[in-house]
Design a protein around this motif. Structure first.
Motif, PDB file in Angstrom:
ATOM      1  N   GLU A 116       0.829  -1.210   0.000  1.00 42.68           N
ATOM      2  CA  GLU A 116       0.000   0.000   0.000  1.00 42.68           C
ATOM      3  C   GLU A 116       0.859   1.253   0.000  1.00 42.68           C
ATOM      4  O   GLU A 116       0.566   2.223  -0.709  1.00 42.68           O
ATOM      5  N   ARG A 117       1.942   1.230   0.745  1.00 40.15           N
ATOM      6  CA  ARG A 117       2.828   2.396   0.804  1.00 40.15           C
ATOM      7  C   ARG A 117       3.425   2.720  -0.563  1.00 40.15           C
ATOM      8  O   ARG A 117       3.570   3.892  -0.931  1.00 40.15           O
ATOM      9  N   LEU A 118       3.744   1.687  -1.346  1.00 42.52           N
ATOM     10  CA  LEU A 118       4.408   1.887  -2.629  1.00 42.52           C
ATOM     11  C   LEU A 118       3.448   2.163  -3.787  1.00 42.52           C
ATOM     12  O   LEU A 118       3.889   2.661  -4.835  1.00 42.52           O
ATOM     13  N   THR A 119       2.170   1.845  -3.631  1.00 43.62           N
ATOM     14  CA  THR A 119       1.257   1.918  -4.782  1.00 43.62           C
ATOM     15  C   THR A 119       0.060   2.839  -4.592  1.00 43.62           C
ATOM     16  O   THR A 119      -0.537   3.272  -5.581  1.00 43.62           O
ATOM     17  N   HIS A 120      -0.312   3.133  -3.354  1.00 47.40           N
ATOM     18  CA  HIS A 120      -1.549   3.875  -3.113  1.00 47.40           C
ATOM     19  C   HIS A 120      -1.525   5.255  -3.763  1.00 47.40           C
ATOM     20  O   HIS A 120      -2.489   5.667  -4.437  1.00 47.40           O
ATOM     21  N   LEU A 121      -0.439   5.987  -3.584  1.00 49.50           N
ATOM     22  CA  LEU A 121      -0.357   7.345  -4.110  1.00 49.50           C
ATOM     23  C   LEU A 121      -0.406   7.349  -5.634  1.00 49.50           C
ATOM     24  O   LEU A 121      -1.062   8.201  -6.244  1.00 49.50           O
ATOM     25  N   LEU A 122       0.282   6.377  -6.258  1.00 51.74           N
ATOM     26  CA  LEU A 122       0.279   6.297  -7.715  1.00 51.74           C
ATOM     27  C   LEU A 122      -1.128   6.061  -8.244  1.00 51.74           C
ATOM     28  O   LEU A 122      -1.566   6.706  -9.213  1.00 51.74           O
ATOM     29  N   ALA A 123      -1.864   5.146  -7.614  1.00 54.68           N
ATOM     30  CA  ALA A 123      -3.243   4.877  -8.045  1.00 54.68           C
ATOM     31  C   ALA A 123      -4.128   6.096  -7.834  1.00 54.68           C
ATOM     32  O   ALA A 123      -4.957   6.432  -8.694  1.00 54.68           O
ATOM     33  N   THR A 124      -3.957   6.779  -6.723  1.00 53.76           N
ATOM     34  CA  THR A 124      -4.755   7.969  -6.438  1.00 53.76           C
ATOM     35  C   THR A 124      -4.487   9.062  -7.463  1.00 53.76           C
ATOM     36  O   THR A 124      -5.417   9.713  -7.964  1.00 53.76           O
ATOM     37  N   ASN A 125      -3.217   9.269  -7.792  1.00 55.24           N
ATOM     38  CA  ASN A 125      -2.856  10.305  -8.767  1.00 55.24           C
ATOM     39  C   ASN A 125      -3.433  10.014 -10.146  1.00 55.24           C
ATOM     40  O   ASN A 125      -3.744  10.941 -10.905  1.00 55.24           O
ATOM     41  N   ARG A 126      -3.562   8.725 -10.492  1.00 59.44           N
ATOM     42  CA  ARG A 126      -4.132   8.349 -11.789  1.00 59.44           C
ATOM     43  C   ARG A 126      -5.662   8.268 -11.759  1.00 59.44           C
ATOM     44  O   ARG A 126      -6.298   8.071 -12.785  1.00 59.44           O
ATOM     45  N   GLY A 127      -6.239   8.393 -10.573  1.00 54.41           N
ATOM     46  CA  GLY A 127      -7.694   8.348 -10.456  1.00 54.41           C
ATOM     47  C   GLY A 127      -8.287   6.958 -10.483  1.00 54.41           C
ATOM     48  O   GLY A 127      -9.465   6.786 -10.798  1.00 54.41           O
ATOM     49  N   TYR A 128      -7.486   5.931 -10.126  1.00 55.44           N
ATOM     50  CA  TYR A 128      -7.980   4.553 -10.114  1.00 55.44           C
ATOM     51  C   TYR A 128      -8.233   4.110  -8.677  1.00 55.44           C
ATOM     52  O   TYR A 128      -7.473   4.437  -7.761  1.00 55.44           O
ATOM     53  N   GLY A 129      -9.274   3.322  -8.500  1.00 59.82           N
ATOM     54  CA  GLY A 129      -9.517   2.743  -7.194  1.00 59.82           C
ATOM     55  C   GLY A 129      -8.562   1.587  -6.946  1.00 59.82           C
ATOM     56  O   GLY A 129      -8.368   0.740  -7.820  1.00 59.82           O
ATOM     57  N   LEU A 130      -7.939   1.564  -5.790  1.00 59.80           N
ATOM     58  CA  LEU A 130      -7.046   0.473  -5.399  1.00 59.80           C
ATOM     59  C   LEU A 130      -7.433   0.017  -4.004  1.00 59.80           C
ATOM     60  O   LEU A 130      -7.294   0.766  -3.032  1.00 59.80           O
ATOM     61  N   THR A 131      -7.928  -1.209  -3.911  1.00 58.04           N
ATOM     62  CA  THR A 131      -8.382  -1.748  -2.632  1.00 58.04           C
ATOM     63  C   THR A 131      -7.345  -2.717  -2.086  1.00 58.04           C
ATOM     64  O   THR A 131      -7.069  -3.754  -2.697  1.00 58.04           O
ATOM     65  N   ILE A 132      -6.763  -2.361  -0.949  1.00 59.27           N
ATOM     66  CA  ILE A 132      -5.834  -3.244  -0.235  1.00 59.27           C
ATOM     67  C   ILE A 132      -6.358  -3.374   1.182  1.00 59.27           C
ATOM     68  O   ILE A 132      -6.290  -2.425   1.966  1.00 59.27           O
ATOM     69  N   PRO A 133      -6.923  -4.503   1.558  1.00 57.78           N
ATOM     70  CA  PRO A 133      -7.592  -4.621   2.854  1.00 57.78           C
ATOM     71  C   PRO A 133      -6.616  -4.615   4.024  1.00 57.78           C
ATOM     72  O   PRO A 133      -5.433  -4.939   3.882  1.00 57.78           O
ATOM     73  N   ASP A 134      -7.137  -4.230   5.173  1.00 56.90           N
ATOM     74  CA  ASP A 134      -6.371  -4.363   6.416  1.00 56.90           C
ATOM     75  C   ASP A 134      -6.374  -5.836   6.810  1.00 56.90           C
ATOM     76  O   ASP A 134      -7.433  -6.455   6.913  1.00 56.90           O
ATOM     77  N   ILE A 135      -5.206  -6.378   7.016  1.00 59.41           N
ATOM     78  CA  ILE A 135      -5.074  -7.808   7.308  1.00 59.41           C
ATOM     79  C   ILE A 135      -4.825  -8.006   8.799  1.00 59.41           C
ATOM     80  O   ILE A 135      -3.846  -7.489   9.356  1.00 59.41           O
ATOM     81  N   ASP A 136      -5.727  -8.760   9.446  1.00 61.57           N
ATOM     82  CA  ASP A 136      -5.560  -9.064  10.867  1.00 61.57           C
ATOM     83  C   ASP A 136      -5.004 -10.461  11.090  1.00 61.57           C
ATOM     84  O   ASP A 136      -4.590 -10.800  12.203  1.00 61.57           O
ATOM     85  N   ASP A 137      -5.014 -11.286  10.034  1.00 66.77           N
ATOM     86  CA  ASP A 137      -4.553 -12.665  10.180  1.00 66.77           C
ATOM     87  C   ASP A 137      -3.093 -12.687  10.640  1.00 66.77           C
ATOM     88  O   ASP A 137      -2.249 -11.969  10.099  1.00 66.77           O
ATOM     89  N   GLU A 138      -2.802 -13.520  11.635  1.00 66.04           N
ATOM     90  CA  GLU A 138      -1.422 -13.656  12.116  1.00 66.04           C
ATOM     91  C   GLU A 138      -0.703 -14.709  11.287  1.00 66.04           C
ATOM     92  O   GLU A 138      -0.267 -15.745  11.782  1.00 66.04           O
ATOM     93  N   LEU A 139      -0.595 -14.420  10.002  1.00 71.29           N
ATOM     94  CA  LEU A 139       0.074 -15.318   9.071  1.00 71.29           C
ATOM     95  C   LEU A 139       1.502 -14.852   8.841  1.00 71.29           C
ATOM     96  O   LEU A 139       1.773 -13.650   8.773  1.00 71.29           O
ATOM     97  N   TYR A 140       2.389 -15.828   8.688  1.00 73.64           N
ATOM     98  CA  TYR A 140       3.788 -15.519   8.370  1.00 73.64           C
ATOM     99  C   TYR A 140       4.188 -16.306   7.127  1.00 73.64           C
ATOM    100  O   TYR A 140       3.793 -17.459   6.947  1.00 73.64           O
TER     101      TYR A 140
END
Length: 268
Positions: A116-140
């Motif tokens: 999200e840190r690397l892609t959110h701003l780019l998608a916002t600047n281009r006017g595209y919706g980008l959905t990256i959910p908040d993950i609570d799973d304790e997966l490794y």
């Protein structure tokens, strides 16, 4: 009985050698295709740089401002060429063992936050919706944090640069020994061919078409190959599962990576 066992053993050896031969042929074809695409990818920015320099040396600039703009474009081409060379060299060294990826237990929340840190701003600047959910799973997972996050972010960035319209979403699918990150792109524009390695090469710039750099650099096909190679060196996979077809504007890409247990200090 001994003769029968010998024949069966020889048949098994022959089948093994035949399979190895076919795999070697396939690998050779992949390497040849990669070499052809790499040469073209490197030639494209060089072509742009040479064209821009030729315009300047031929005194074809209409003003000092235009000449400075051409110099700026040539400098940007050189920078992007150097970045592309660094990426190709790094991946090539992975293939023959000169470089090693250091994998370690990595929280999946960290991966999603990095993407999200690397892609959110780019998608916002281009006017595209980008959905990256908040993950609570304790997966490794077992991965190199920087390389794994960057590989996924590069794919998303290439899609954003080329999709023209639509939206993107990233989701999580846990399994027994692996976890899948599924990228869905809702856009009628085809970004990757069914076999990305066989995608047509972009045309080189000419005086008639202009010398501006192709966007993005590297191309989507090269980005796919570099990201897939990085993930494969982490015992994972990158698969293009769907491309836009008649009545369906979906592109789907699956990133699969092994799961693991967290290190004890991570639980403290």
């Amino acid at each position: 009985m001994d003769d029968l066992q010998t024949i069966e053993s020889l048949s098994a050896d022959l089948a093994t050698m035949t399979l190895a031969y076919e795999q070697a042929i396939h690998l050779g074809q992949l390497k040849s295709g990669f070499l052809a695409r790499t040469s073209h990818e490197l030639r494209a920015p060089l072509s742009s740089m040479m064209g821009l320099h030729q315009l300047i040396l031929s005194d074809l600039c209409e003003s000092p401002e235009e000449e400075r703009d051409f110099i700026r474009q040539a400098h940007e081409a050189a920078q992007r060429l150097l970045k592309l060379l660094d990426e190709i060299i790094y991946v090539s060294k992975l293939d023959y063992g000169a470089n090693q990826i250091e994998v370690h237990p990595l929280a999946i929340q960290t991966v999603f936050a990095g993407i999200e840190r690397l892609t959110h701003l780019l998608a916002t600047n281009r006017g595209y919706g980008l959905t990256i959910p908040d993950i609570d799973d304790e997966l490794y997972i077992m991965a190199d944090e920087k390389k794994f996050v960057q590989a996924i972010a590069n794919i998303i960035s290439a899609a954003i640069a080329l999709m023209k319209e639509g939206e993107l979403s990233l989701s999580l699918e846990p399994h027994a020994e692996t976890v899948d990150l599924v990228l869905q792109i809702q856009s009628p524009h085809t970004i990757w061919e069914a076999n990305p390695a066989d995608a047509p090469l972009p045309p080189l710039a000419t005086a008639d078409t202009g010398y501006r750099l192709p966007t993005p650099l590297p191309s989507a096909a090269m980005t796919f190959h570099l990201s897939r190679t990085l993930i494969q060196h982490m015992a994972g996979s990158l698969t293009l599962e769907a491309t836009p077809a008649a009545g369906d504007a979906l592109t789907q890409i699956r990133f699969q990576i092994p799961t693991t247990e967290p290190e004890p200090e991570l639980l403290d």
